[in-house]
Scaffold this active site. Structure first.
Site, mmCIF file in Angstrom:
data_model
loop_
_atom_site.group_PDB
_atom_site.id
_atom_site.type_symbol
_atom_site.label_atom_id
_atom_site.label_comp_id
_atom_site.label_asym_id
_atom_site.label_seq_id
_atom_site.Cartn_x
_atom_site.Cartn_y
_atom_site.Cartn_z
ATOM 1 N N CYS A 86 26.774 3.594 -24.794
ATOM 2 C CA CYS A 86 27.471 3.550 -23.510
ATOM 3 C C CYS A 86 28.839 4.213 -23.616
ATOM 4 C CB CYS A 86 27.536 2.102 -23.016
ATOM 5 S SG CYS A 86 27.805 1.983 -21.246
ATOM 6 N N HIS A 194 21.712 -0.138 -23.776
ATOM 7 C CA HIS A 194 22.310 -1.078 -24.727
ATOM 8 C C HIS A 194 21.268 -1.783 -25.598
ATOM 9 C CE1 HIS A 194 26.486 -1.163 -23.179
ATOM 10 N NE2 HIS A 194 25.921 -0.826 -22.037
ATOM 11 N N GLU A 196 21.769 -3.345 -28.237
ATOM 12 C CA GLU A 196 22.352 -4.594 -28.758
ATOM 13 C C GLU A 196 22.203 -5.754 -27.769
ATOM 14 O OE1 GLU A 196 24.015 -2.323 -27.295
ATOM 15 O OE2 GLU A 196 25.813 -3.090 -26.308
#
Lengths: 227, 84
Positions: A86, A194, A196
């Protein structure tokens, strides 16, 4: 394997990144403030999402001149894995470590939801735990993820297999639905989604885990002889 | 001392979604004459006296940070500031 999670003023996905590495993967991770001038003790560098410097001027435009960025460049030159997610991706393009640029989403909206991605290249150190062509579900959360590059750059990315992830459906205007690209050498990956945020069923999915596992697997294999 | 006015705009070849949205709204308001809207940035710099060539300096600032030449163009004007 020891990861540095670089923290800029305005980073906000640093905790998620740390959690993914430390708690879900069981590897080492440390927060590293952006004015650090030594990353030699780390095996992998993670640039998390957020709004470094409030996205002033352009997303990533100021962060890329932070002291730590010379070290990130050095780590990339040494062949260490560098992953920008990002805002981290935006910083990598601003720094010239990856080609192109992330523009405002075509509909001007901040889009925050889980989308389908296609793994275009499963032969990178970041994606070897995926299958080529596999469709995975990963959250996005950005207002400026509209990947732009000129024709020559696009052709170059395509010819070198540097397009790693694409969106299954266009929602932000990215050129040819590009969601993530890698550098020519194959050790610097930038992506808007994302992974994560997709490391546990508790938070809605685990499709991001193989990405982190890939990095660790590759690192272990290449360091076996030194053990 | 010099005042430098820098204008940063998206390249002609790059779509400007903000500009398009503003133009659409202006058309809805009845301003059909408006044929294009491009949104950019305006920056004012005050540059102290220095040995360096101002044009070279401003070009360097723009290329390194103020504009991203992958998608943006810039132009600037320099004004002499008379000290009070």
């Amino acid at each position: 394997m020891k990861f540095a999670v670089i923290v800029f003023p305005g980073s906000n996905c640093d905790l998620d990144m740390y959690h993914a590495i430390k708690d879900e993967l069981g590897e080492e991770a440390e927060y590293v403030w952006h004015d650090t001038h030594d990353l030699s003790g780390y095996d992998g560098i993670l640039l998390p999402g957020g709004f470094s410097y409030g996205d002033y001027l352009r997303a990533g435009a100021i962060a890329r001149f932070s002291g730590v960025m010379d070290e990130v460049r050095k780590a990339a030159e040494e062949g260490k894995p560098v992953l920008g997610i990002c805002n981290g991706f935006q910083i990598l393009t601003e720094a010239g470590l990856l080609p192109g640029m992330l523009m405002r989403n075509k509909d001007l909206k901040f889009t925050c939801r889980t989308v389908s991605l296609k793994v275009e290249n499963a032969h990178t150190l970041f994606t070897n735990e995926y299958k080529e062509g596999e469709e995975i579900r990963i959250p996005v959360a950005h207002g400026e993820g509209n990947y732009y590059c000129d024709d020559a750059t696009y052709q170059h990315l395509k010819d070198n297999n540097q397009i790693v992830f694409t969106y299954a459906e266009d929602f932000n205007g990215s050129r040819n639905n590009i969601a993530g690209i890698i550098n020519e050498r194959g050790n610097v990956l930038g992506m808007m989604p994302h992974p994560e945020r997709a490391v546990s069923d508790l938070i809605g999915g685990t499709d991001g885990l193989p990405l982190f596992r890939s990095i660790v697997k590759q690192w272990r294999e290449s360091h076996v002889s030194h053990a | 001392m010099k005042k430098v006015k820098v204008y940063v705009t998206l390249r002609e070849s790059v779509l400007d979604p903000q500009g398009s949205a503003v133009m659409g709204s202006l058309h809805k308001m009845g301003y059909d004459e408006v044929q294009d809207v491009r949104i950019g940035k305006y920056l004012e710099l005050v540059i102290g006296d220095s040995e360096r060539d101002v044009d070279a300096l401003v070009d360097e600032l723009c290329n390194r940070m103020l504009a991203n030449t992958v998608i943006e163009d810039y132009r600037y004007e320099i004004e002499e500031v008379v000290s009070q």
